[in-house]
Design a protein around this motif. Sequence first.
Motif, PDB file in Angstrom:
ATOM      1  N   VAL A   1       0.877  -1.112   0.129  1.00  0.00           N
ATOM      2  CA  VAL A   1       0.124   0.201   0.147  1.00  0.00           C
ATOM      3  C   VAL A   1       0.957   1.214   0.167  1.00  0.00           C
ATOM      4  O   VAL A   1       0.694   2.229  -0.892  1.00  0.00           O
TER       5      VAL A   1
ATOM      6  N   GLY B   1       1.741   3.182  -5.148  1.00  0.00           N
ATOM      7  CA  GLY B   1       0.977   4.346  -5.783  1.00  0.00           C
ATOM      8  C   GLY B   1      -0.615   3.913  -5.786  1.00  0.00           C
ATOM      9  O   GLY B   1      -1.288   4.881  -5.670  1.00  0.00           O
ATOM     10  N   ASN B   2      -0.789   2.583  -5.786  1.00  0.00           N
ATOM     11  CA  ASN B   2      -2.591   2.347  -5.465  1.00  0.00           C
ATOM     12  C   ASN B   2      -3.639   2.762  -6.610  1.00  0.00           C
ATOM     13  O   ASN B   2      -4.646   3.061  -6.379  1.00  0.00           O
ATOM     14  N   ILE B   3      -2.773   3.222  -7.891  1.00  0.00           N
ATOM     15  CA  ILE B   3      -3.952   3.369  -9.056  1.00  0.00           C
ATOM     16  C   ILE B   3      -4.425   2.067  -9.595  1.00  0.00           C
ATOM     17  O   ILE B   3      -3.404   1.195  -9.954  1.00  0.00           O
ATOM     18  N   ALA B   4      -5.587   2.173  -9.662  1.00  0.00           N
ATOM     19  CA  ALA B   4      -6.225   0.566 -10.041  1.00  0.00           C
ATOM     20  C   ALA B   4      -6.098   0.589 -11.707  1.00  0.00           C
ATOM     21  O   ALA B   4      -7.135   0.991 -12.507  1.00  0.00           O
TER      22      ALA B   4
ATOM     23  N   PRO C   1       2.414   3.217 -11.409  1.00  0.00           N
ATOM     24  CA  PRO C   1       1.722   2.643 -10.101  1.00  0.00           C
ATOM     25  C   PRO C   1       0.785   1.617 -10.350  1.00  0.00           C
ATOM     26  O   PRO C   1       0.097   1.588 -11.552  1.00  0.00           O
TER      27      PRO C   1
ATOM     28  N   ARG D   1      -2.165  -1.179  -8.220  1.00  0.00           N
ATOM     29  CA  ARG D   1      -2.897  -1.533  -6.959  1.00  0.00           C
ATOM     30  C   ARG D   1      -2.963  -2.956  -6.969  1.00  0.00           C
ATOM     31  O   ARG D   1      -3.384  -3.719  -8.033  1.00  0.00           O
TER      32      ARG D   1
END
Lengths: 263, 288
Positions: free
Chosen positions: B221, B225-228, B237, B239
Amino acid sequence: MGCSDKTGMQEQPSIQRLIVTGSSTAAPLVSDIAKRFEQSQPDIRIDIQTGGSSRGITDAGNGLADIGLSSRALTLNEKEILQCHTLAQDGVCFLIHKNNPIQKITNKQLKNIYTGKTTNWKQLGGLDKEITVIQRAQGRSEVSLVCQYFDVKPSDIKADLIAGENQQGIKMVANDESAIVYMSVGTSEYEVSRGTPIKLLPLKSIPATAENVAKGDYPLSRPLIFVTQSHPSQLVSKFIEFAQSPQVNDLIKDHSFVSITTR
Amino acid sequence: MSLSPLDKRWFWLCRFFAFTCALIICFIILFLFVESIPAIQSIGLERFFNDSSWHPTPDPSTGSFNLSAMLVGTLAATLGAIIFAGPLGILAAIFCHFYAPKQIAYLFRRMIELLAGIPSVVFGFWGLVTLAPIIRNLAPPGPSLCAGIIILTMMILPTVVLLSDAAIKNIPKKYIEGAAALGLSRWSTIKSIVIRASKEGLSNAIMLATGRAIGETMAVVMVCGNIAQIPNSLFDPIRTLTANIALELGYATGQHRSSLFFSGLLLLGIITMMVLISEKLKSEAIRD
């Protein structure tokens, strides 16, 4: 359900329970307030469950909970059947790195940054650096507040990174001179006071401070509210009165919110 | 063979404990199923892979629920970490046994054990404040698939080293002595005897490390970067499924919440498949 203590000579009054559900933003604060309330009222137990503002409002409406917690104001329809009691205010502000020369920004510019139309700080008179746009995790109340404010859908936002917890967002901005993120004013001010290299951008030229949120001048803020049925029981009223009294101001401040009784 | 009364008591006690362990797994699977059924019914399995993006809402008609970006993210990060940590770990274990002087091997093992003991949030924090800025200088925005792979490699490396080390230690001594008697060089011994004899242990090490990489949440997490999105390069990034649950479960209601449980079920499915594949490989290896 009487939980009477048989060993005592006096008959203890049966324990009363209050069920509180809703906003995960407000729950930690209310949980601390409840602990203090229980200390002074040993025969009362307060159960707090999270599940979002919408759940809090629904539960309060159909009686599943005595009190619902919400980090958004009630809609007109909801106001007809429910009563709301403000607990605290929380502002949401935009944060950039301290070394970023940008001093002010318009709403239009912010909207363009978050929808991917502006991609370089140079376009706003800053340094020639790509903007690192940081969005918050879907479902957080900041997200819906900001989307509503700029009149965009969450799916319109073009972000480079997504931060979950506030601390992660702070770290991302503190380590990236070209990043921008939004979060609670209280948390941000606290970080600035600790020397974290971040800067709060004014919104509509109004500085993002807890003071301005308290005065109601700052445009992007949300109330943390208790939602009850139109005629709350005596116990519910007593707890709400306690939570609105100056006795809990220190707790509200600890949680970086703005108390409604500070001024 | 009849059991003595004491044996019988042991037998039942062990049975009970084994049964309890199995029951816990069953309850977890059952719970995941029950919680994800509303999402499967109202959203439908296809939408989890065919929707335009991941923008979930509590009401299934307004949101979009595509999990495939997260699935790709999980697989890419895990695969990347294994590609680096696998050879690195196995060769380090071989070094430890056949090349390192005794004191250095001892010191090396203690250090690897120390690495295994570092909590994942510390790795994540280091990745966020040190590694991500370095990567940003190469290719913005910094937190990315690449950062995730580096962090995961470091986290699963001790698992690979320590388990490979144990596997190599288990090779019967006479194999090595036999090789020495035949006059084989150290490298030939390693290549044709050690690696073959410990194949099962080594693949076990890789499997367990893969499991750890798939399930890792906190560090991922913080650095990914958590971009889907499905990444186009190492510096995009991503996720992962676990990150998705960690980021959103606290704020999710209705079908959004239920679809997060479904993604948990999906994760469990991947791990089950991995275990099955490794069992299959193992049984084939034994038949060889």
